[in-house]
Design a protein around this motif. Structure first.
Motif, PDB file in Angstrom:
ATOM      1  N   ILE A 112      13.004   4.310  -8.626  1.00  0.00           N
ATOM      2  CA  ILE A 112      12.914   5.556  -7.851  1.00  0.00           C
ATOM      3  C   ILE A 112      14.320   5.834  -7.286  1.00  0.00           C
ATOM      4  O   ILE A 112      14.902   4.951  -6.659  1.00  0.00           O
ATOM      5  CB  ILE A 112      11.939   5.375  -6.663  1.00  0.00           C
ATOM      6  CG1 ILE A 112      10.607   4.800  -7.152  1.00  0.00           C
ATOM      7  CG2 ILE A 112      11.819   6.635  -5.828  1.00  0.00           C
ATOM      8  CD1 ILE A 112       9.469   5.733  -7.291  1.00  0.00           C
TER       9      ILE A 112
ATOM     10  N   LYS B 250       6.394  13.260 -11.979  1.00  0.00           N
ATOM     11  CA  LYS B 250       7.147  13.156 -13.236  1.00  0.00           C
ATOM     12  C   LYS B 250       6.441  13.902 -14.366  1.00  0.00           C
ATOM     13  O   LYS B 250       7.082  14.558 -15.191  1.00  0.00           O
ATOM     14  CB  LYS B 250       7.352  11.689 -13.603  1.00  0.00           C
ATOM     15  CG  LYS B 250       8.460  11.519 -14.631  1.00  0.00           C
ATOM     16  CD  LYS B 250       8.699  10.097 -15.034  1.00  0.00           C
ATOM     17  CE  LYS B 250       9.644  10.085 -16.242  1.00  0.00           C
ATOM     18  NZ  LYS B 250       9.664   8.775 -16.891  1.00  0.00           N
TER      19      LYS B 250
ATOM     20  N   LEU C 271       3.990   1.357  -1.251  1.00  0.00           N
ATOM     21  CA  LEU C 271       4.593   1.407  -2.595  1.00  0.00           C
ATOM     22  C   LEU C 271       3.605   1.964  -3.604  1.00  0.00           C
ATOM     23  O   LEU C 271       3.966   2.749  -4.486  1.00  0.00           O
ATOM     24  CB  LEU C 271       5.033   0.002  -3.030  1.00  0.00           C
ATOM     25  CG  LEU C 271       6.131  -0.673  -2.210  1.00  0.00           C
ATOM     26  CD1 LEU C 271       6.399  -2.066  -2.765  1.00  0.00           C
ATOM     27  CD2 LEU C 271       7.415   0.149  -2.220  1.00  0.00           C
ATOM     28  N   ARG C 272       2.370   1.556  -3.465  1.00  0.00           N
ATOM     29  CA  ARG C 272       1.324   2.026  -4.383  1.00  0.00           C
ATOM     30  C   ARG C 272       1.212   3.556  -4.338  1.00  0.00           C
ATOM     31  O   ARG C 272       1.187   4.217  -5.370  1.00  0.00           O
ATOM     32  CB  ARG C 272       0.003   1.372  -3.958  1.00  0.00           C
ATOM     33  CG  ARG C 272      -1.182   1.724  -4.795  1.00  0.00           C
ATOM     34  CD  ARG C 272      -2.477   1.252  -4.098  1.00  0.00           C
ATOM     35  NE  ARG C 272      -3.615   1.767  -4.816  1.00  0.00           N
ATOM     36  CZ  ARG C 272      -4.157   1.165  -5.869  1.00  0.00           C
ATOM     37  NH1 ARG C 272      -3.715   0.004  -6.266  1.00  0.00           N
ATOM     38  NH2 ARG C 272      -5.155   1.716  -6.515  1.00  0.00           N
TER      39      ARG C 272
ATOM     40  N   LEU D 195       4.259   5.196  -5.912  1.00  0.00           N
ATOM     41  CA  LEU D 195       4.235   5.150  -7.384  1.00  0.00           C
ATOM     42  C   LEU D 195       3.257   6.180  -7.953  1.00  0.00           C
ATOM     43  O   LEU D 195       3.572   6.871  -8.931  1.00  0.00           O
ATOM     44  CB  LEU D 195       3.885   3.732  -7.864  1.00  0.00           C
ATOM     45  CG  LEU D 195       3.850   3.533  -9.380  1.00  0.00           C
ATOM     46  CD1 LEU D 195       5.190   3.893 -10.029  1.00  0.00           C
ATOM     47  CD2 LEU D 195       3.470   2.091  -9.734  1.00  0.00           C
ATOM     48  N   ILE D 196       2.101   6.306  -7.311  1.00  0.00           N
ATOM     49  CA  ILE D 196       1.115   7.292  -7.777  1.00  0.00           C
ATOM     50  C   ILE D 196       1.703   8.706  -7.691  1.00  0.00           C
ATOM     51  O   ILE D 196       1.606   9.501  -8.629  1.00  0.00           O
ATOM     52  CB  ILE D 196      -0.207   7.172  -6.972  1.00  0.00           C
ATOM     53  CG1 ILE D 196      -0.915   5.856  -7.350  1.00  0.00           C
ATOM     54  CG2 ILE D 196      -1.119   8.371  -7.211  1.00  0.00           C
ATOM     55  CD1 ILE D 196      -2.085   5.477  -6.459  1.00  0.00           C
TER      56      ILE D 196
ATOM     57  N   ALA E 137       4.925   9.477  -7.591  1.00  0.00           N
ATOM     58  CA  ALA E 137       6.058   9.576  -8.528  1.00  0.00           C
ATOM     59  C   ALA E 137       5.576   9.835  -9.958  1.00  0.00           C
ATOM     60  O   ALA E 137       6.157  10.649 -10.683  1.00  0.00           O
ATOM     61  CB  ALA E 137       6.897   8.298  -8.475  1.00  0.00           C
ATOM     62  N   LYS E 138       4.514   9.166 -10.347  1.00  0.00           N
ATOM     63  CA  LYS E 138       3.964   9.361 -11.704  1.00  0.00           C
ATOM     64  C   LYS E 138       3.462  10.800 -11.864  1.00  0.00           C
ATOM     65  O   LYS E 138       3.720  11.456 -12.866  1.00  0.00           O
ATOM     66  CB  LYS E 138       2.792   8.397 -11.940  1.00  0.00           C
ATOM     67  CG  LYS E 138       3.212   6.979 -12.316  1.00  0.00           C
ATOM     68  CD  LYS E 138       1.961   6.094 -12.430  1.00  0.00           C
ATOM     69  CE  LYS E 138       2.284   4.656 -12.785  1.00  0.00           C
ATOM     70  NZ  LYS E 138       2.522   4.431 -14.217  1.00  0.00           N
TER      71      LYS E 138
ATOM     72  N   ALA F 234       0.848  -1.202   0.000  1.00  0.00           N
ATOM     73  CA  ALA F 234       0.000   0.000   0.000  1.00  0.00           C
ATOM     74  C   ALA F 234       0.884   1.253   0.000  1.00  0.00           C
ATOM     75  O   ALA F 234       0.563   2.247  -0.656  1.00  0.00           O
ATOM     76  CB  ALA F 234      -0.926  -0.009   1.215  1.00  0.00           C
TER      77      ALA F 234
END
Lengths: 135, 111
Positions: free
Chosen positions: B98, B70, B59-60, B63-64, B66-67, B57
């Motif tokens: 990352i 970016k 990591l999820r 990632l959200i 980070a996206k 959770a």
């Protein structure tokens, strides 16, 4: 198999930490290292989050977590729910690409479980999913 | 989990997280980072030195975030990972996706 401790509560994220505290306390009493206790906690969380999110769809069901010692004195966590059949072994491997734009969100939970415990055993019994994590 | 603003250097917000990053707390991280991004903050160094527990959770949410950063040409860097968290980053392939550094100071030199 010897039962050490057990907890049954509604399958809701708000109960997650109560289950992890139980598993961590049991693991600590069995003399597992702090690092290992965290790994076991994470693996247990991954199973529970799947159950909370998917097992019962529209209704609220329960989940039971049991900490046990098997005949070889291995620490076992058994997680039982009465939701839809779900065998973690049926899932595809996640996408592990290192490109942030391409990487899919989600799908890591089951993969992490398999990486953090020695063995994952699933059985469907009396309309229940029973997942056993062998540490 | 506590989310603490430590300061800002080289146009980069430095943040410390404290506690467990699990399915209960990860949405708070995502929300806070989203609020900062809405205010125009897009470069971050996140100190995980006091996070000993990270699940998928967490990591999820990472990632959200980070996206999202970016897409705005921002930067998301993690520093000071404990072994427990570093292992989760490694097995899930996050360590090659990352950027992570040993400390805030080293990360600032790399920017």
């Amino acid at each position: 198999m010897r039962l050490l401790s057990q907890l049954k509560l509604p399958a809701e994220i708000s109960n997650l930490r109560k289950f992890i505290e139980l598993v961590s306390r049991c693991a600590e009493e069995q003399g597992l290292s702090p690092e290992r206790i965290i790994e076991i906690g994470v693996a247990t969380e991954e199973v529970l989050v799947n159950i909370c999110n998917y097992a019962y769809q529209d209704q609220v069901g329960e989940v039971k977590v049991s900490c046990m010692l098997d005949d070889e004195s291995r620490f076992i966590i058994e997680i039982e729910d009465a939701g839809i059949p779900f065998d973690v072994h049926g899932l595809d491997a996640p996408d592990l690409t290192d490109d942030i734009d391409e990487r899919q969100v989600g799908g890591l939970g089951v993969f992490i479980i398999k990486e953090l415990v020695e063995d994952v055993q699933y059985r469907r019994e009396d309309n229940k999913n029973i997942l056993k994590l062998v540490t | 989990m506590e989310i603490i603003e430590v300061g800002k250097e080289k146009n980069t917000k430095i943040v410390s997280l404290k506690g467990r990053m699990d399915a209960v707390s990860a949405p708070d991280f995502e929300e806070k980072m989203g609020d900062w991004a809405d205010q125009g903050e897009t470069n971050f160094i996140i100190n995980l030195g006091e996070v000993d527990y990270m699940s998928s959770a967490g990591l999820r949410s990472i990632l959200i975030v980070a996206k999202n950063l970016k897409q705005q040409d921002g930067k998301l860097i993690f520093v000071n990972l404990r072994e427990e968290v570093s292992k989760i980053f490694r097995i899930s392939g996050f360590s090659s996706m990352i950027p992570t550094y040993e400390s805030v100071e080293i990360a600032l030199e790399q920017i």
